[in-house]
Design a protein around this motif. Structure first.
Motif, PDB file in Angstrom:
ATOM      1  N   LYS A  28       0.845  -1.200   0.041  1.00 39.06           N
ATOM      2  CA  LYS A  28      -0.098  -0.076   0.055  1.00 39.06           C
ATOM      3  C   LYS A  28       0.962   1.150  -0.096  1.00 39.06           C
ATOM      4  O   LYS A  28       2.077   1.190   0.507  1.00 39.06           O
ATOM      5  CB  LYS A  28      -0.849   0.073   1.275  1.00 39.06           C
ATOM      6  CG  LYS A  28      -1.914  -0.980   1.234  1.00 39.06           C
ATOM      7  CD  LYS A  28      -2.813  -0.808   2.369  1.00 39.06           C
ATOM      8  CE  LYS A  28      -3.823  -2.054   2.322  1.00 39.06           C
ATOM      9  NZ  LYS A  28      -4.978  -1.965   3.273  1.00 39.06           N
ATOM     10  N   MET A  30       0.957   5.859  -1.119  1.00 40.44           N
ATOM     11  CA  MET A  30       0.116   7.130  -1.537  1.00 40.44           C
ATOM     12  C   MET A  30       0.766   7.445  -2.878  1.00 40.44           C
ATOM     13  O   MET A  30       2.116   7.189  -3.142  1.00 40.44           O
ATOM     14  CB  MET A  30       0.385   8.086  -0.552  1.00 40.44           C
ATOM     15  CG  MET A  30      -0.179   8.027   0.745  1.00 40.44           C
ATOM     16  SD  MET A  30      -1.874   7.763   0.610  1.00 40.44           S
ATOM     17  CE  MET A  30      -2.667   9.569   0.442  1.00 40.44           C
ATOM     18  N   ASN A  41      -4.618   7.080  -1.949  1.00 41.79           N
ATOM     19  CA  ASN A  41      -4.280   5.704  -1.508  1.00 41.79           C
ATOM     20  C   ASN A  41      -4.088   4.990  -2.871  1.00 41.79           C
ATOM     21  O   ASN A  41      -4.841   5.053  -4.020  1.00 41.79           O
ATOM     22  CB  ASN A  41      -5.577   5.098  -0.812  1.00 41.79           C
ATOM     23  CG  ASN A  41      -5.753   5.747   0.623  1.00 41.79           C
ATOM     24  OD1 ASN A  41      -4.825   6.179   1.251  1.00 41.79           O
ATOM     25  ND2 ASN A  41      -7.047   5.563   0.834  1.00 41.79           N
TER      26      ASN A  41
END
Length: 145
Positions: A28, A30, A41
């Motif tokens: 994960k 940004m 996200n």
């Protein structure tokens, strides 16, 4: 790294990128879909050749939820499995017209070792003015490094 964008539903481009490759890491982060956009996200898929496929949430840019799309990674793919197929799907909720006037769940699937895995799920909607779908960005390591 150089980068290019592809459509979330461009199965041909996704097949060319993913078939024969392995996803060696999922993370994960940004990221920005465009240089001028806000960071959103993202889910990153690091491929065995060093390329990174980023699925990036989008924001319609208004105070409402129109044009806003999430991204998540429901299924993991084992790092030793070679991808043999790719499929995209739009599951529509209720009345809608082409890329607007409704909501949907967008999915990106890969096939590896005979198993179908959903690697991206995106939920959102639009009234026809703010944008439909999440962003996909492919980062490629520069040659000669």
């Amino acid at each position: 790294m150089s980068a290019r964008s592809i459509g979330y539903d461009d199965q041909l481009a996704l097949r060319e990128l993913l078939v024969g490759r392995r996803i060696v890491e999922t993370r994960k982060s940004m990221a920005k879909a465009e240089p001028w956009s806000d960071e959103m996200n993202a889910v990153e898929f690091v491929l065995d050749d060093g390329q990174v496929l980023k699925a990036i949430a989008t924001d319609g840019g208004c105070a409402c939820s129109n044009g806003c799309w999430s991204v998540e990674n429901p299924d993991a793919v084992a790092p030793d499995q070679i991808i043999t197929g790719v499929e995209t799907a739009e599951d529509l909720d209720g009345e809608w017209s082409t890329h607007g006037d409704g909501s949907a769940t967008l999915r990106l699937f890969v096939y590896a070792a005979g198993i179908k895995s959903e690697i991206v799920r995106s939920e959102g909607g639009d009234n026809g003015y703010y944008g439909w779908g999440y962003a996909l960005l492919v980062e490629t390591p520069e040659q000669g490094r």
